[in-house]
Each structure stands twice: as C-alpha cells, then as structure tokens.
Design a protein around this motif. Structure first.
Motif, PDB file in Angstrom:
ATOM      1  N   GLN A 172      -1.965   4.038  -0.597  1.00 17.87           N
ATOM      2  CA  GLN A 172      -2.382   3.990  -1.827  1.00 17.87           C
ATOM      3  C   GLN A 172      -1.375   3.619  -2.469  1.00 17.87           C
ATOM      4  OE1 GLN A 172      -3.434   8.845  -3.271  1.00 17.87           O
ATOM      5  NE2 GLN A 172      -5.287   7.858  -2.433  1.00 17.87           N
ATOM      6  N   GLU A 173      -0.085   3.906  -2.421  1.00 15.30           N
ATOM      7  CA  GLU A 173       1.018   3.567  -2.661  1.00 15.30           C
ATOM      8  C   GLU A 173       1.276   1.865  -3.153  1.00 15.30           C
ATOM      9  OE1 GLU A 173       6.468   3.899  -3.120  1.00 15.30           O
ATOM     10  OE2 GLU A 173       4.687   5.283  -1.983  1.00 15.30           O
ATOM     11  N   GLN A 174       0.740   1.201  -1.970  1.00  8.95           N
ATOM     12  CA  GLN A 174       1.021  -0.434  -1.677  1.00  8.95           C
ATOM     13  C   GLN A 174      -0.467  -0.973  -2.420  1.00  8.95           C
ATOM     14  OE1 GLN A 174       0.209   0.202   2.655  1.00  8.95           O
ATOM     15  NE2 GLN A 174       2.233  -1.547   2.660  1.00  8.95           N
ATOM     16  N   LEU A 175      -1.262  -0.234  -2.483  1.00 16.11           N
ATOM     17  CA  LEU A 175      -2.977  -0.799  -3.460  1.00 16.11           C
ATOM     18  C   LEU A 175      -2.129  -0.404  -5.092  1.00 16.11           C
ATOM     19  CD1 LEU A 175      -5.862  -1.897  -3.857  1.00 16.11           C
ATOM     20  CD2 LEU A 175      -6.265   0.169  -3.710  1.00 16.11           C
ATOM     21  N   ALA A 176      -1.373   0.717  -5.024  1.00 16.56           N
ATOM     22  CA  ALA A 176      -1.114   0.678  -6.587  1.00 16.56           C
ATOM     23  C   ALA A 176      -0.192  -0.322  -7.402  1.00 16.56           C
ATOM     24  CB  ALA A 176      -0.605   2.459  -6.850  1.00 16.56           C
ATOM     25  N   GLU A 177       0.769  -0.823  -6.096  1.00 20.87           N
ATOM     26  CA  GLU A 177       1.315  -1.492  -6.678  1.00 20.87           C
ATOM     27  C   GLU A 177       1.236  -3.347  -6.349  1.00 20.87           C
ATOM     28  OE1 GLU A 177       6.251  -4.133  -4.311  1.00 20.87           O
ATOM     29  OE2 GLU A 177       5.156  -1.973  -3.823  1.00 20.87           O
ATOM     30  N   PHE A 178       0.037  -3.631  -5.599  1.00 22.95           N
ATOM     31  CA  PHE A 178      -0.650  -4.844  -5.710  1.00 22.95           C
ATOM     32  C   PHE A 178      -1.594  -4.899  -6.820  1.00 22.95           C
ATOM     33  CE2 PHE A 178      -0.067  -5.023  -0.540  1.00 22.95           C
ATOM     34  CZ  PHE A 178       1.050  -5.319  -0.905  1.00 22.95           C
ATOM     35  N   ALA A 179      -2.105  -3.771  -7.182  1.00 24.78           N
ATOM     36  CA  ALA A 179      -2.923  -3.961  -8.875  1.00 24.78           C
ATOM     37  C   ALA A 179      -2.483  -4.525  -9.917  1.00 24.78           C
ATOM     38  CB  ALA A 179      -4.311  -3.296  -8.244  1.00 24.78           C
ATOM     39  N   GLY A 180      -0.705  -3.366  -9.849  1.00 27.82           N
ATOM     40  CA  GLY A 180      -0.556  -3.043 -11.508  1.00 27.82           C
ATOM     41  C   GLY A 180      -0.885  -1.622 -11.760  1.00 27.82           C
ATOM     42  N   LEU A 181      -0.708  -0.803 -10.647  1.00 28.50           N
ATOM     43  CA  LEU A 181      -1.198   0.734 -11.619  1.00 28.50           C
ATOM     44  C   LEU A 181      -0.595   1.377 -10.545  1.00 28.50           C
ATOM     45  CD1 LEU A 181      -5.234   0.211 -10.327  1.00 28.50           C
ATOM     46  CD2 LEU A 181      -4.203  -0.024 -13.344  1.00 28.50           C
ATOM     47  N   ASN A 182      -0.641   2.735 -11.422  1.00 28.85           N
ATOM     48  CA  ASN A 182       0.420   4.229 -10.798  1.00 28.85           C
ATOM     49  C   ASN A 182      -0.395   4.562  -9.478  1.00 28.85           C
ATOM     50  OD1 ASN A 182       0.728   7.111 -11.297  1.00 28.85           O
ATOM     51  ND2 ASN A 182       2.571   6.297 -12.820  1.00 28.85           N
ATOM     52  N   ARG A 183       0.773   4.966  -8.565  1.00 31.32           N
ATOM     53  CA  ARG A 183      -0.190   5.567  -7.496  1.00 31.32           C
ATOM     54  C   ARG A 183      -1.060   6.988  -7.910  1.00 31.32           C
ATOM     55  NH1 ARG A 183      -1.159   9.765  -4.395  1.00 31.32           N
ATOM     56  NH2 ARG A 183       0.711  10.682  -5.944  1.00 31.32           N
ATOM     57  N   SER A 184      -0.854   7.755  -8.853  1.00 30.08           N
ATOM     58  CA  SER A 184      -1.158   8.789  -9.148  1.00 30.08           C
ATOM     59  C   SER A 184      -2.994   8.629  -9.847  1.00 30.08           C
ATOM     60  CB  SER A 184      -1.090   9.661  -9.289  1.00 30.08           C
ATOM     61  OG  SER A 184      -0.959   9.663 -10.910  1.00 30.08           O
ATOM     62  N   TYR A 185      -2.569   7.411 -10.378  1.00 26.08           N
ATOM     63  CA  TYR A 185      -4.346   6.846 -10.781  1.00 26.08           C
ATOM     64  C   TYR A 185      -5.031   6.517 -10.265  1.00 26.08           C
ATOM     65  CZ  TYR A 185      -7.554   4.270 -14.017  1.00 26.08           C
ATOM     66  OH  TYR A 185      -8.526   4.319 -15.013  1.00 26.08           O
ATOM     67  N   VAL A 186      -4.614   5.851  -8.938  1.00 26.74           N
ATOM     68  CA  VAL A 186      -5.152   4.668  -7.703  1.00 26.74           C
ATOM     69  C   VAL A 186      -5.760   6.286  -7.062  1.00 26.74           C
ATOM     70  CG1 VAL A 186      -5.285   4.081  -5.256  1.00 26.74           C
ATOM     71  CG2 VAL A 186      -4.180   2.793  -7.623  1.00 26.74           C
ATOM     72  N   GLY A 187      -5.085   7.322  -6.460  1.00 25.34           N
ATOM     73  CA  GLY A 187      -5.722   8.291  -6.061  1.00 25.34           C
ATOM     74  C   GLY A 187      -6.614   8.854  -6.994  1.00 25.34           C
ATOM     75  N   GLU A 188      -6.980   9.444  -8.203  1.00 27.67           N
ATOM     76  CA  GLU A 188      -7.545  10.274  -9.226  1.00 27.67           C
ATOM     77  C   GLU A 188      -9.050   9.388  -8.907  1.00 27.67           C
ATOM     78  OE1 GLU A 188      -5.549   9.985 -12.870  1.00 27.67           O
ATOM     79  OE2 GLU A 188      -4.879  11.817 -12.431  1.00 27.67           O
ATOM     80  N   ILE A 189      -8.529   7.719  -8.904  1.00 29.56           N
ATOM     81  CA  ILE A 189     -10.107   6.823  -8.884  1.00 29.56           C
ATOM     82  C   ILE A 189     -10.728   7.112  -7.241  1.00 29.56           C
ATOM     83  CG2 ILE A 189     -10.957   4.403  -8.485  1.00 29.56           C
ATOM     84  CD1 ILE A 189      -8.641   3.905 -10.463  1.00 29.56           C
ATOM     85  N   GLU A 190      -9.755   7.154  -6.063  1.00 28.22           N
ATOM     86  CA  GLU A 190     -10.566   7.407  -5.233  1.00 28.22           C
ATOM     87  C   GLU A 190     -11.122   8.671  -5.439  1.00 28.22           C
ATOM     88  OE1 GLU A 190      -7.458   6.598  -1.866  1.00 28.22           O
ATOM     89  OE2 GLU A 190      -7.230   4.400  -2.457  1.00 28.22           O
TER      90      GLU A 190
END
Length: 89
Positions: free
Chosen positions: A23-41
């Motif tokens: 999730q951290e890698q995706l967040a970095e590539f997308a310019g988002l916060n890792r915890s937000y990516v987790g919430e979306i998922e």
C-alpha cells in the motif's frame, strides 16, 4: 458503504497485489497517503474522481478499469467495449 465503493476498493487492491506492491508503494506512486489507500481498499473511504485518476495512472490502467465491478479483467474489457459500442456516432 455502497457496493460501488467496496468494489472500487477491491479492484484497487487486486491490481496493487498483482503488481506485488505494498500500500505504501501505491500511495507513493499515486501521491497519496498510505492510510488513505488502505481506507479506499477497505471501502471505508470514497475516492474522488481526482483520486481515482491518480490511482489509475499509478496502476497504469484506464480509470474505467477501477470502476468495473467484474472479477476478471477480460470480462471488464468486454463490458467496456460493449458499452462504447452503444455510444451514438
């Protein structure tokens, strides 16, 4: 949350895992916060259209792929093709 939000998150997770990204890698590539990516998922956050675009670009897929609730990429591609063939010319 609605089925659309849950399905969107599940699709993001599936595509991320297919790339073997955290999730951290995706967040970095997308310019988002890792915890937000987790919430979306998990389907506990509703992504804006801008966020959906960031995720699609990071995952290198059309944004429509993230909105497709099908469990297989082939079915999703077929549905997208069928939908575009119904557009007026």
């Amino acid at each position: 949350m609605t089925a659309l939000v849950r399905d969107f998150g599940a699709t993001v997770r599936s595509l991320r895992e297919a790339l073997s990204w955290s999730q951290e890698q995706l967040a970095e590539f997308a310019g988002l916060n890792r915890s937000y990516v987790g919430e979306i998922e998990r389907g506990s956050a509703i992504a804006s259209i801008v966020t959906a675009d960031k995720l699609a670009r990071a995952l290198n897929v059309p944004i429509a792929t993230l909105l497709c609730a099908s469990s297989t990429a082939e079915a999703c591609a077929y549905e997208q093709g069928a939908a575009s063939s119904r557009l007026p010319v």
